[in-house]
Motif scaffolding. Structure first.
Motif: not given
Length: 434
Positions: A208, A217, A246-247, A408
């Protein structure tokens, strides 16, 4: 045991890197011969070439071994290797080339070729003719080395993302090992991740922070039908249903399904937890295999899961041999080295040692004979020309590092909502496309 394994890997890298750096000195050729399309003969007389690359991990040891073997069978050609972190390599190489020195040969990650081809490299169509047979290579990888109809490189490998997992933890949880010839489905992935999760183990980890947040991702974003920008690269298409889904899904694995460790996971922590056995499944590139072998970590490989609703995709890139052609005699010697590396035996040695899938097809067959490498070769096969990598327009790096990665990171650290992040990325991409 995991800590000692990682320390062994680090110590090995330092030793290899220092030995490589010690051999870096410029050399002069005593020949004055031009290279042309009809001259495929071997170099005669003594010549020294500079070979720069970013293979600073265990893959550097493999390349150094290949160079040593080549020098033993080609005593008239000496190769000075310089292995540097990629960004440092790009900066130093550009400065050196402008001053009339620097590398003769470079291995480049392909997504950066568009940014540096004009300042560092020259076309090699005449070198390839009569020296390299296109039919020996993955035609899809080969086609990626052409820009405006001119060839700027020779494919060395492709390095897709991989799902690494701990077979000992799967056995303990009563699970079968994952298939090697297909990606597992979303349902299978969730079932396994849940079964693997306990008080001391989490079923899955994704990174992350930094560039790893983008890599982890990207494949799932593409699986959901996502695109970075429109076909003529004039408008962002990132702020989309695909990006949002997706997130949301990745975050749900941590917050709702509780199969991902709490907190913001960086690369070092993720690798450490996988090594020690407190994470059962981990996404990373094929280039991780040498480090896992060195650390003696029990591991198996599978294709990146199909978590999206569209066509299969996984993050991947490729390494390309590129030539500066600042000295045509050295260029000829560099081509002789590339020809040698791209033989079946040596290309397979590179692939099996680095973990990366050879671009040379017969070498790929030998690579795929190793059960742990079969899923990676299968991923390369399933790409069928759709080489999913960092977006490679001239401002791609700006988009990724300046806009995508920070946003992100903001989502994962909960300092930014998904809508805020996607809006920021969209705005940044549009600005960079102007």
């Amino acid at each position: 045991m995991a800590t000692r394994g990682i320390l062994r890997y680090i110590n090995l890298f330092v030793i290899v890197f220092m030995s490589i750096m010690a051999g870096c000195s410029s050399g002069q050729s005593n020949l004055k011969t031009n290279v042309n399309s009809s001259d495929s003969s071997k170099v005669e007389g003594k010549v020294t070439i500079e070979f720069w690359n970013g293979h600073t991990g265990p893959d550097g040891k493999v390349m150094a071994s290949l160079v040593k073997d080549f020098e033993q069978s080609h005593p008239n050609i000496q190769i000075n290797i310089q292995s540097l972190p990629w960004d440092e390599l790009f900066t130093k190489a550009q400065l050196a080339i402008k001053s009339g020195s620097g590398p003769d040969l470079v291995t480049m990650p392909f997504d950066r070729m568009i940014s540096y081809k004009d300042s560092m490299f020259k076309p090699i169509d005449d070198l390839v003719k009569g020296n390299i047979n296109m039919a020996d290579f993955d035609k899809n990888l080969w086609s990626k080395t052409l820009f405006d109809g001119k060839q700027y490189g020779i494919p060395l490998d492709t390095h897709p993302y991989v799902l690494y997992y701990r077979p000992d933890l799967f056995k303990k949880a009563g699970l079968e090992l994952l298939p090697k010839d297909r990606p597992i489905t979303k349902e299978e992935f969730e079932k396994d991740a849940k079964a693997l999760t306990s008080d001391t183990v989490k079923g899955f980890a994704f990174k992350q922070t930094a560039i790893h947040s983008f890599w982890d991702f990207w494949g799932f974003f593409l699986q959901n039908g996502g695109t970075l920008y429109n076909s003529d690269q004039t408008k962002s298409e990132f702020n989309s249903k695909a990006a949002k889904e997706t997130l949301q899904y990745l975050i749900s694995l941590q917050d709702d399904k509780k199969v991902v460790p709490e907190g913001v996971m960086d690369w070092k922590t993720a690798f450490s937890r996988f090594n020690e056995g407190s994470v059962a499944m981990l996404l990373h590139g094929s280039w991780l295999i040498p480090a896992l072998e060195e650390s003696k970590t029990p591991y198996e490989t599978a294709m990146v899961p199909q978590l999206g609703s569209g066509d299969y995709a996984a993050f991947a890139n490729m390494h390309v041999f590129a030539f500066t052609r600042s000295d045509e005699v050295k260029t000829k010697a560099a081509m002789e080295f590339v020809q040698w590396v791209e033989t079946t035996e040596n290309a397979a040695k590179w692939g099996m040692g680095s973990g990366n899938v050879p671009a040379q097809l017969k070498a790929r067959e030998k690579y795929a004979e190793n059960p742990k490498l079969q899923p990676i070769a299968k991923t390369a096969e399933m790409m069928k020309g759709k080489l999913f990598m960092n977006p490679y327009n001239k401002k791609g790096d700006t988009m990724i590092y300046k806009y995508i990665v920070p946003s992100l990171e903001g989502v994962y650290s909960k300092t930014m909502t998904i809508d805020q992040a996607l809006g920021n990325i969209d705005k940044g991409i549009n600005e960079s496309l102007k």
